[in-house]
Design a protein around this motif. Structure first.
Motif, mmCIF file in Angstrom:
data_model
loop_
_atom_site.group_PDB
_atom_site.id
_atom_site.type_symbol
_atom_site.label_atom_id
_atom_site.label_comp_id
_atom_site.label_asym_id
_atom_site.label_seq_id
_atom_site.Cartn_x
_atom_site.Cartn_y
_atom_site.Cartn_z
ATOM 1 N N CYS A 13 -17.394 1.124 23.368
ATOM 2 C CA CYS A 13 -18.591 1.506 22.622
ATOM 3 C C CYS A 13 -18.529 2.983 22.220
ATOM 4 C CB CYS A 13 -19.823 1.210 23.472
ATOM 5 S SG CYS A 13 -21.365 1.209 22.562
ATOM 6 N N LEU A 14 -18.078 3.825 23.138
ATOM 7 C CA LEU A 14 -17.944 5.252 22.848
ATOM 8 C C LEU A 14 -16.873 5.484 21.776
ATOM 9 C CD1 LEU A 14 -18.249 6.557 26.483
ATOM 10 C CD2 LEU A 14 -19.879 6.969 24.641
ATOM 11 N N ALA A 15 -15.783 4.734 21.840
ATOM 12 C CA ALA A 15 -14.738 4.847 20.821
ATOM 13 C C ALA A 15 -15.261 4.391 19.464
ATOM 14 C CB ALA A 15 -13.508 4.034 21.231
ATOM 15 N N LEU A 16 -16.041 3.305 19.451
ATOM 16 C CA LEU A 16 -16.618 2.790 18.217
ATOM 17 C C LEU A 16 -17.528 3.827 17.554
ATOM 18 C CD1 LEU A 16 -17.182 0.400 16.284
ATOM 19 C CD2 LEU A 16 -19.013 -0.255 17.855
ATOM 20 N N ALA A 17 -18.276 4.569 18.363
ATOM 21 C CA ALA A 17 -19.193 5.582 17.832
ATOM 22 C C ALA A 17 -18.454 6.610 16.975
ATOM 23 C CB ALA A 17 -19.938 6.270 18.973
ATOM 24 N N LYS A 18 -17.175 6.818 17.239
ATOM 25 C CA LYS A 18 -16.400 7.795 16.485
ATOM 26 C C LYS A 18 -16.223 7.390 15.021
ATOM 27 C CE LYS A 18 -13.943 9.329 20.584
ATOM 28 N NZ LYS A 18 -12.661 9.369 21.292
ATOM 29 N N ALA A 19 -16.490 6.123 14.699
ATOM 30 C CA ALA A 19 -16.381 5.661 13.310
ATOM 31 C C ALA A 19 -17.536 6.169 12.453
ATOM 32 C CB ALA A 19 -16.341 4.132 13.264
ATOM 33 N N SER A 20 -18.605 6.642 13.085
ATOM 34 C CA SER A 20 -19.772 7.130 12.346
ATOM 35 C C SER A 20 -19.442 8.394 11.569
ATOM 36 C CB SER A 20 -20.909 7.412 13.326
ATOM 37 O OG SER A 20 -21.970 8.071 12.668
ATOM 38 N N ASN A 21 -20.022 8.524 10.378
ATOM 39 C CA ASN A 21 -19.886 9.740 9.579
ATOM 40 C C ASN A 21 -21.054 10.695 9.795
ATOM 41 O OD1 ASN A 21 -17.492 8.944 8.309
ATOM 42 N ND2 ASN A 21 -18.632 7.732 6.825
ATOM 43 N N CYS A 22 -22.029 10.314 10.600
ATOM 44 C CA CYS A 22 -23.234 11.120 10.782
ATOM 45 C C CYS A 22 -22.887 12.512 11.311
ATOM 46 C CB CYS A 22 -24.197 10.423 11.741
ATOM 47 S SG CYS A 22 -25.731 11.347 11.995
ATOM 48 N N ARG A 24 -24.995 14.598 12.544
ATOM 49 C CA ARG A 24 -25.896 14.956 13.636
ATOM 50 C C ARG A 24 -25.451 14.386 14.974
ATOM 51 N NH1 ARG A 24 -32.115 15.417 12.547
ATOM 52 N NH2 ARG A 24 -32.107 16.948 10.899
ATOM 53 N N ARG A 25 -25.210 13.101 15.009
ATOM 54 C CA ARG A 25 -24.857 12.448 16.277
ATOM 55 C C ARG A 25 -24.233 11.102 15.970
ATOM 56 N NH1 ARG A 25 -26.835 11.970 21.722
ATOM 57 N NH2 ARG A 25 -24.878 11.463 22.732
ATOM 58 N N LYS A 26 -23.243 10.731 16.736
ATOM 59 C CA LYS A 26 -22.533 9.472 16.538
ATOM 60 C C LYS A 26 -22.918 8.486 17.642
ATOM 61 C CE LYS A 26 -18.727 11.974 14.420
ATOM 62 N NZ LYS A 26 -19.067 11.686 13.073
ATOM 63 N N PHE A 27 -23.344 7.283 17.217
ATOM 64 C CA PHE A 27 -23.759 6.248 18.160
ATOM 65 C C PHE A 27 -22.967 4.972 17.931
ATOM 66 C CE2 PHE A 27 -27.478 8.954 17.924
ATOM 67 C CZ PHE A 27 -27.892 9.029 19.240
ATOM 68 N N GLY A 28 -22.741 4.242 19.004
ATOM 69 C CA GLY A 28 -22.106 2.940 18.917
ATOM 70 C C GLY A 28 -22.930 1.912 19.665
ATOM 71 N N ALA A 29 -22.740 0.637 19.323
ATOM 72 C CA ALA A 29 -23.442 -0.460 19.992
ATOM 73 C C ALA A 29 -22.530 -1.686 20.015
ATOM 74 C CB ALA A 29 -24.750 -0.783 19.274
ATOM 75 N N LEU A 30 -22.491 -2.357 21.153
ATOM 76 C CA LEU A 30 -21.729 -3.591 21.301
ATOM 77 C C LEU A 30 -22.641 -4.696 21.790
ATOM 78 C CD1 LEU A 30 -18.449 -2.478 23.129
ATOM 79 C CD2 LEU A 30 -18.729 -3.053 20.717
ATOM 80 N N LEU A 31 -22.609 -5.823 21.125
ATOM 81 C CA LEU A 31 -23.334 -7.019 21.538
ATOM 82 C C LEU A 31 -22.356 -7.857 22.355
ATOM 83 C CD1 LEU A 31 -26.104 -8.464 21.106
ATOM 84 C CD2 LEU A 31 -24.971 -9.740 19.270
#
Length: 158
Positions: A13-22, A24-31
């Motif tokens: 999930c933390l690695a996925l958050a790195k895909a964000s372009n934001c 301000r802050r990068k967030f990830g979520a896994l279902l």
């Protein structure tokens, strides 16, 4: 799910958050399907699909409008939780009974979506987002919220 599997999913999930372009802050979520220990869907925060790199196209709408962090959550990028639930819905993936790992406390808007999607447990990476959030809403509506160890929010004093 075993603790070791949760730790691996948190890392994913933390690695996925790195895909964000934001900016301000990068967030990830896994279902997750907790019975089978598999990822059902993923999401991270970002601009609308096909709408540019950022929430305002080529600029951060929240920065442009000088919106303080933790306020006016309806403005800005699509949140990681919103993206994972919408991605699941768009692909026919059942969220009812699933678990969600998020890299920070869901805002109120996302908490409502999580609850209504039928997600039963939310694992929040501790030390994440420090603004107004919907954790109490989730708990009041029968969604279990559990903190899991993770990196600390650099905006918080040690």
């Amino acid at each position: 799910m075993k603790d070791k599997h949760i730790r691996v999913r948190v890392e994913q999930c933390l690695a996925l958050a790195k895909a964000s372009n934001c900016p301000r802050r990068k967030f990830g979520a896994l279902l997750l399907d907790p019975a089978r220990n598999v990822v059902l869907m993923d999401g991270y925060n970002g601009g609308p699909r096909g709408g540019g790199e950022l929430c305002g196209g080529e600029a951060c709408l929240r920065d442009t409008m000088q919106i303080p962090s933790g306020t006016r959550m309806e403005l800005g990028c699509h949140h990681a939780e919103m993206n994972v639930v919408c991605n699941a819905a768009a692909n026919g993936v059942r969220a009812a009974g699933a678990w969600l790992i998020v890299t920070g406390e869901p805002c109120m808007m996302c908490a409502k979506m999580i609850h209504h999607a039928g997600i039963v447990r939310v694992l929040v990476v501790e030390g994440g987002y420090a603004g107004e959030n919907g954790v109490e809403y989730l708990r009041q509506h029968g969604v279990e919220v559990v903190g899991v160890e993770g990196p600390k929010d650099p905006r918080l004093a040690p």
